[in-house]
Scaffold this motif. Structure first.
Motif, PDB file in Angstrom:
ATOM      1  N   ALA A 193      36.607  47.910  45.774  1.00 62.82           N
ATOM      2  CA  ALA A 193      37.147  47.669  47.109  1.00 62.82           C
ATOM      3  C   ALA A 193      38.264  46.640  47.000  1.00 62.82           C
ATOM      4  O   ALA A 193      38.117  45.603  46.355  1.00 62.82           O
ATOM      5  N   LEU A 194      39.400  46.921  47.629  1.00 59.62           N
ATOM      6  CA  LEU A 194      40.554  46.043  47.503  1.00 59.62           C
ATOM      7  C   LEU A 194      40.739  45.113  48.690  1.00 59.62           C
ATOM      8  O   LEU A 194      41.202  43.974  48.527  1.00 59.62           O
ATOM      9  N   GLN A 195      40.395  45.546  49.868  1.00 58.64           N
ATOM     10  CA  GLN A 195      40.659  44.734  51.054  1.00 58.64           C
ATOM     11  C   GLN A 195      39.963  43.383  50.966  1.00 58.64           C
ATOM     12  O   GLN A 195      38.750  43.288  50.806  1.00 58.64           O
ATOM     13  N   PHE A 201      39.881  46.094  35.892  1.00 62.28           N
ATOM     14  CA  PHE A 201      39.636  45.009  36.863  1.00 62.28           C
ATOM     15  C   PHE A 201      38.599  44.044  36.279  1.00 62.28           C
ATOM     16  O   PHE A 201      37.534  44.473  35.834  1.00 62.28           O
ATOM     17  N   GLU A 202      38.930  42.760  36.281  1.00 55.74           N
ATOM     18  CA  GLU A 202      37.992  41.729  35.811  1.00 55.74           C
ATOM     19  C   GLU A 202      37.569  40.870  37.008  1.00 55.74           C
ATOM     20  O   GLU A 202      38.410  40.413  37.776  1.00 55.74           O
ATOM     21  N   PHE A 203      36.268  40.654  37.114  1.00 49.80           N
ATOM     22  CA  PHE A 203      35.726  39.907  38.253  1.00 49.80           C
ATOM     23  C   PHE A 203      35.304  38.503  37.817  1.00 49.80           C
ATOM     24  O   PHE A 203      35.044  38.237  36.679  1.00 49.80           O
ATOM     25  N   PHE A 214      40.427  38.955  42.135  1.00 57.77           N
ATOM     26  CA  PHE A 214      40.023  39.355  40.795  1.00 57.77           C
ATOM     27  C   PHE A 214      40.424  38.280  39.791  1.00 57.77           C
ATOM     28  O   PHE A 214      41.481  37.657  39.935  1.00 57.77           O
ATOM     29  N   ARG A 215      39.582  38.093  38.808  1.00 53.34           N
ATOM     30  CA  ARG A 215      39.937  37.153  37.736  1.00 53.34           C
ATOM     31  C   ARG A 215      41.179  37.638  37.009  1.00 53.34           C
ATOM     32  O   ARG A 215      42.036  36.849  36.623  1.00 53.34           O
ATOM     33  N   ALA A 216      41.294  38.957  36.864  1.00 48.13           N
ATOM     34  CA  ALA A 216      42.494  39.530  36.249  1.00 48.13           C
ATOM     35  C   ALA A 216      42.547  41.024  36.559  1.00 48.13           C
ATOM     36  O   ALA A 216      41.516  41.666  36.792  1.00 48.13           O
ATOM     37  N   VAL A 217      43.753  41.563  36.571  1.00 48.82           N
ATOM     38  CA  VAL A 217      43.975  43.002  36.719  1.00 48.82           C
ATOM     39  C   VAL A 217      44.971  43.424  35.648  1.00 48.82           C
ATOM     40  O   VAL A 217      46.020  42.794  35.479  1.00 48.82           O
TER      41      VAL A 217
END
Length: 281
Positions: A250-252, A279-281, A256-259
């Motif tokens: 989900a983007l809204q 995607f890194e969380f 993110f820690r990193a993309v």
């Protein structure tokens, strides 16, 4: 390792016998050819965008460079566009990085840094039945062009998308190409972001600004770039390479820690992740 089952051996090893008499009897060996080939390197091909005009918003007076033939060798495939987000055939581009220049850290004076990436526009293949995968190292022979945008509307300020149209041939497989961590500040404007087009980049501390948007199958979300960035220069995360809306996070309102993704350009810059693993969380 070279894969002789996919394409004829690309390197030959010449070992002529030493002349008789006066020698020590050992065979003379010529140096092995460069495994990456002797063609141009992407930092040399990219060049500086001297035709930009910040006063020509409609790109009415641009002096675009002419197309020119190129032969680039030793570039690794980092992504292949197999996802048709528009259901109108929006696939076929290959994204490559220069494994030789990157591995050897060879700066090219006067050229952008890093400049290791390139879009290969809907290529053909030699042999025609060649099937490539991410990590394959290839040669590209064709035409270097600066795409100025569709005829229905040029990119503003004489901006262009550098890309190569031509034929790809196999060299070897299993190259390891890492993403390049790029600060968001480096993407705050066309001139500073252009050298990263086509590269696999990694952005840290990514915050989504506002709601994702969707139009004709294209799904994207703007990244918070900070104050003072023109709307056209805001980088967006997009679904160019996989079903981001259906299979991605989900983007809204997300952070993110990193993309990681390929940096693309079409009226604006976009990060195109290849899968949910980017995607890194």
């Amino acid at each position: 390792m070279l894969d002789s089952t996919r394409i004829p051996l690309l390197l030959s090893f010449v070992l002529p016998l030493a002349a008789c008499g006066g020698g020590n009897g050992d065979a003379h060996a010529d140096p092995l050819a460069n495994v990456y080939g002797d063609g141009e390197r992407l930092p040399q091909v990219l060049g500086q965008p001297s035709w930009l005009d910040p006063d020509d918003q409609d790109s009415a007076r641009c002096s675009y460079p002419s197309d020119r033939p190129v032969r680039v060798t030793g570039v690794a495939v980092v992504a292949i566009d197999r996802y048709d987000e528009t259901s109108q055939g929006a696939t076929g581009n290959y994204y490559v990085q220069d494994t030789y220049a990157q591995a050897n850290h060879e700066p090219v004076e006067g050229d952008p840094v890093p400049g290791f990436g390139m879009t290969v526009f809907n290529p053909s293949f030699s042999p025609p039945d060649l099937r490539l995968a991410e990590g394959d190292v290839v040669d590209v022979t064709g035409v270097m062009m600066e795409f100025a945008g569709p005829v229905t509307g040029r990119f503003p300020f004489c901006r262009t998308l550098p890309e190569i149209g031509g034929t790809m041939s196999f060299r070897f497989e299993n190259a390891h190409v890492e993403s390049t961590t790029v600060p968001l500040t480096a993407l705050r404007g066309y001139e500073s972001a252009r050298p990263y087009i086509g590269m696999l980049v990694r952005l840290e501390n990514v915050e989504i600004a506002g709601n994702p948007s969707e139009s004709s199958g294209r799904y994207s979300a703007a990244i918070n770039m900070g104050q003072g960035v023109e709307a056209s220069d805001i980088v967006r995360i997009s679904n160019e390479l996989y079903d981001l809306k259906g299979q991605g996070p989900a983007l809204q309102g997300s952070s993110f820690r990193a993309v990681t993704g390929v940096l693309t350009y079409f009226y604006g810059f976009r990060i195109a992740p290849r899968s949910p693993a980017d995607f890194e969380f």
